[in-house]
Design a protein around this motif. Sequence first.
Motif, PDB file in Angstrom:
ATOM      1  N   GLY A  78      43.458  50.282  40.635  1.00 47.12           N
ATOM      2  CA  GLY A  78      42.738  49.132  40.102  1.00 47.12           C
ATOM      3  C   GLY A  78      42.542  49.179  38.605  1.00 47.12           C
ATOM      4  N   GLY A  79      43.099  50.187  37.950  1.00 47.91           N
ATOM      5  CA  GLY A  79      42.984  50.312  36.504  1.00 47.91           C
ATOM      6  C   GLY A  79      44.104  49.577  35.781  1.00 47.91           C
ATOM      7  N   PRO A  80      44.199  49.769  34.469  1.00 50.43           N
ATOM      8  CA  PRO A  80      45.190  49.025  33.685  1.00 50.43           C
ATOM      9  C   PRO A  80      46.564  49.682  33.591  1.00 50.43           C
ATOM     10  CG  PRO A  80      43.744  50.235  32.227  1.00 50.43           C
ATOM     11  CD  PRO A  80      43.244  50.500  33.621  1.00 50.43           C
ATOM     12  N   ASP A  81      46.664  50.967  33.906  1.00 48.79           N
ATOM     13  CA  ASP A  81      47.921  51.684  33.691  1.00 48.79           C
ATOM     14  C   ASP A  81      48.725  51.779  34.978  1.00 48.79           C
ATOM     15  OD1 ASP A  81      47.158  52.107  31.030  1.00 48.79           O
ATOM     16  OD2 ASP A  81      46.024  53.898  31.586  1.00 48.79           O
ATOM     17  N   ASN A  82      49.367  50.709  35.373  1.00 44.64           N
ATOM     18  CA  ASN A  82      50.193  50.690  36.575  1.00 44.64           C
ATOM     19  C   ASN A  82      51.199  49.537  36.476  1.00 44.64           C
ATOM     20  OD1 ASN A  82      48.686  48.257  37.651  1.00 44.64           O
ATOM     21  ND2 ASN A  82      47.043  49.770  37.647  1.00 44.64           N
ATOM     22  N   PRO A  83      52.262  49.566  37.272  1.00 41.90           N
ATOM     23  CA  PRO A  83      53.290  48.513  37.212  1.00 41.90           C
ATOM     24  C   PRO A  83      52.749  47.119  37.513  1.00 41.90           C
ATOM     25  CG  PRO A  83      54.116  50.438  38.387  1.00 41.90           C
ATOM     26  CD  PRO A  83      52.654  50.671  38.174  1.00 41.90           C
ATOM     27  N   MET A  84      51.732  47.022  38.397  1.00 48.86           N
ATOM     28  CA  MET A  84      51.185  45.713  38.732  1.00 48.86           C
ATOM     29  C   MET A  84      50.623  45.025  37.492  1.00 48.86           C
ATOM     30  SD  MET A  84      50.467  43.566  41.303  1.00 48.86           S
ATOM     31  CE  MET A  84      50.295  44.489  42.834  1.00 48.86           C
ATOM     32  N   THR A  85      49.855  45.768  36.694  1.00 50.53           N
ATOM     33  CA  THR A  85      49.260  45.189  35.487  1.00 50.53           C
ATOM     34  C   THR A  85      50.323  44.911  34.431  1.00 50.53           C
ATOM     35  OG1 THR A  85      47.205  46.385  35.929  1.00 50.53           O
ATOM     36  CG2 THR A  85      47.521  45.556  33.706  1.00 50.53           C
ATOM     37  N   ALA A  86      51.313  45.805  34.334  1.00 48.65           N
ATOM     38  CA  ALA A  86      52.340  45.634  33.315  1.00 48.65           C
ATOM     39  C   ALA A  86      53.129  44.340  33.510  1.00 48.65           C
ATOM     40  CB  ALA A  86      53.288  46.838  33.334  1.00 48.65           C
ATOM     41  N   GLN A  87      53.239  43.850  34.752  1.00 49.79           N
ATOM     42  CA  GLN A  87      54.010  42.642  35.029  1.00 49.79           C
ATOM     43  C   GLN A  87      53.108  41.453  35.356  1.00 49.79           C
ATOM     44  OE1 GLN A  87      57.432  43.393  37.683  1.00 49.79           O
ATOM     45  NE2 GLN A  87      56.902  45.561  37.567  1.00 49.79           N
ATOM     46  N   ALA A  88      51.807  41.597  35.094  1.00 50.29           N
ATOM     47  CA  ALA A  88      50.857  40.543  35.450  1.00 50.29           C
ATOM     48  C   ALA A  88      50.945  39.371  34.481  1.00 50.29           C
ATOM     49  CB  ALA A  88      49.440  41.103  35.463  1.00 50.29           C
ATOM     50  N   THR A  89      50.558  38.195  34.972  1.00 49.59           N
ATOM     51  CA  THR A  89      50.537  37.001  34.135  1.00 49.59           C
ATOM     52  C   THR A  89      49.220  36.855  33.383  1.00 49.59           C
ATOM     53  OG1 THR A  89      49.746  35.723  36.044  1.00 49.59           O
ATOM     54  CG2 THR A  89      52.125  35.799  35.673  1.00 49.59           C
ATOM     55  N   GLY A  90      48.227  37.676  33.740  1.00 50.89           N
ATOM     56  CA  GLY A  90      46.935  37.632  33.074  1.00 50.89           C
ATOM     57  C   GLY A  90      46.072  38.772  33.576  1.00 50.89           C
ATOM     58  N   VAL A  91      44.967  39.028  32.901  1.00 50.15           N
ATOM     59  CA  VAL A  91      44.076  40.124  33.288  1.00 50.15           C
ATOM     60  C   VAL A  91      42.930  39.593  34.134  1.00 50.15           C
ATOM     61  CG1 VAL A  91      44.646  41.542  31.304  1.00 50.15           C
ATOM     62  CG2 VAL A  91      42.768  39.895  31.132  1.00 50.15           C
ATOM     63  N   CYS A  92      42.285  40.517  34.866  1.00 50.89           N
ATOM     64  CA  CYS A  92      41.245  40.125  35.818  1.00 50.89           C
ATOM     65  C   CYS A  92      40.037  39.481  35.138  1.00 50.89           C
ATOM     66  CB  CYS A  92      40.794  41.347  36.617  1.00 50.89           C
ATOM     67  SG  CYS A  92      42.060  42.014  37.719  1.00 50.89           S
ATOM     68  N   GLU A  93      39.754  39.878  33.918  1.00 51.58           N
ATOM     69  CA  GLU A  93      38.560  39.376  33.245  1.00 51.58           C
ATOM     70  C   GLU A  93      38.561  37.859  33.110  1.00 51.58           C
ATOM     71  OE1 GLU A  93      35.913  40.655  29.371  1.00 51.58           O
ATOM     72  OE2 GLU A  93      38.088  40.877  29.285  1.00 51.58           O
ATOM     73  N   THR A  94      39.738  37.249  33.028  1.00 51.61           N
ATOM     74  CA  THR A  94      39.836  35.801  32.879  1.00 51.61           C
ATOM     75  C   THR A  94      40.227  35.108  34.177  1.00 51.61           C
ATOM     76  OG1 THR A  94      42.153  36.026  32.169  1.00 51.61           O
ATOM     77  CG2 THR A  94      40.453  36.043  30.448  1.00 51.61           C
ATOM     78  N   CYS A  95      40.183  35.835  35.289  1.00 52.58           N
ATOM     79  CA  CYS A  95      40.606  35.284  36.579  1.00 52.58           C
ATOM     80  C   CYS A  95      39.406  34.785  37.367  1.00 52.58           C
ATOM     81  CB  CYS A  95      41.357  36.348  37.379  1.00 52.58           C
ATOM     82  SG  CYS A  95      41.970  35.761  38.983  1.00 52.58           S
ATOM     83  N   ALA A  96      39.557  33.664  38.047  1.00 46.92           N
ATOM     84  CA  ALA A  96      38.463  33.088  38.842  1.00 46.92           C
ATOM     85  C   ALA A  96      38.111  33.936  40.041  1.00 46.92           C
ATOM     86  CB  ALA A  96      38.850  31.680  39.308  1.00 46.92           C
ATOM     87  N   TYR A  97      39.038  34.776  40.482  1.00 49.17           N
ATOM     88  CA  TYR A  97      38.791  35.621  41.653  1.00 49.17           C
ATOM     89  C   TYR A  97      38.075  36.932  41.291  1.00 49.17           C
ATOM     90  CZ  TYR A  97      42.281  32.504  43.679  1.00 49.17           C
ATOM     91  OH  TYR A  97      42.968  31.398  44.112  1.00 49.17           O
ATOM     92  N   PHE A  98      37.789  37.143  40.020  1.00 51.92           N
ATOM     93  CA  PHE A  98      37.133  38.361  39.564  1.00 51.92           C
ATOM     94  C   PHE A  98      35.617  38.217  39.683  1.00 51.92           C
ATOM     95  CE2 PHE A  98      35.226  40.904  36.120  1.00 51.92           C
ATOM     96  CZ  PHE A  98      35.721  42.167  36.441  1.00 51.92           C
ATOM     97  N   VAL A  99      34.987  39.129  40.460  1.00 54.82           N
ATOM     98  CA  VAL A  99      33.533  39.126  40.643  1.00 54.82           C
ATOM     99  C   VAL A  99      32.983  40.380  39.960  1.00 54.82           C
ATOM    100  CG1 VAL A  99      31.626  39.083  42.289  1.00 54.82           C
ATOM    101  CG2 VAL A  99      33.796  37.963  42.860  1.00 54.82           C
ATOM    102  N   ALA A 100      32.295  40.207  38.858  1.00 52.89           N
ATOM    103  CA  ALA A 100      31.826  41.341  38.071  1.00 52.89           C
ATOM    104  C   ALA A 100      30.748  42.129  38.809  1.00 52.89           C
ATOM    105  CB  ALA A 100      31.272  40.854  36.728  1.00 52.89           C
ATOM    106  N   LEU A 101      30.767  43.456  38.632  1.00 54.56           N
ATOM    107  CA  LEU A 101      29.710  44.298  39.172  1.00 54.56           C
ATOM    108  C   LEU A 101      28.450  44.149  38.325  1.00 54.56           C
ATOM    109  CD1 LEU A 101      31.645  47.636  39.920  1.00 54.56           C
ATOM    110  CD2 LEU A 101      31.199  45.729  41.461  1.00 54.56           C
TER     111      LEU A 101
END
Length: 255
Positions: free
Chosen positions: A173-196
């Motif tokens: 779930g961190g930033p250093d992985n292939p999923m994030t490297a190919q993502a169209t955007g980061v979680c902070e700006t995503c509507a599905y992101f629920v902050a702790l």
Amino acid sequence: MRASETLDRACAEAVELAHTAAVNRAGAMGVGEHLGVVADDTRVATHLFACPHPGYPGWTWQVTVVRASRARVVTVNEVTLMPGDGALQAPAWVPWSERIGPGDLAPGVIMPTPDNDPRVEPGFTAADMPPDMEPAEWAATRALVAELGLGRERVLSPLGRDQAAERWIAGDGGPDNPMTAQATGVCETCAYFVALSGALGRVFGACANEYTPSDGRVVSRDHGCGAHSDTTEVSRGEQLPMPAWDTLGVDKAIF
């Protein structure tokens, strides 16, 4: 044998007595040849017999015999199976709390938190309220405590938060992985992101998108995937086929 002790003759000669006691104790494990006798104390000696059982290589049956002062009769004190040099033994005992590792907790397993666990510290409970507080003020404070999630006996300590943050950042779930490297955007700006809530909320939240592998898991704000809520579908023109019967034509000009 202790250097200060002399082997009692009667105890040393009680080989048959010791062998019979070992046989009665060993049962199906069997008793091997007599390996010798050692003095333990005054009129106390231990006879050693080999253990032929294949599951106990290097072990010996040890039969301790004793003779009372001025007595002629030798009696058996105890019979034990003891390991010798190079004997096969079980590994050294490791406490359960040290054997359990991350992800080992299974349904039905109880893992108590020790009192000295550095990951937690005392929380804020009703016991911390001043005894002379007004009922209305006490009720308002209690409601605030419950809303903030502080009405617990223990809460995460700074060390506990730091350790959790390090694990989560280094995980999927961190930033250093292939999923994030190919993502169209980061979680902070995503509507599905629920902050702790709390300090961890400045860096982490939970994913609420059922179509991603991170659904229901903690993700960092700079994590990302291909299902960002602002991702739009790429539109592509469609090439139409040639008509089966072309009815188009050009009329001749009439003058």
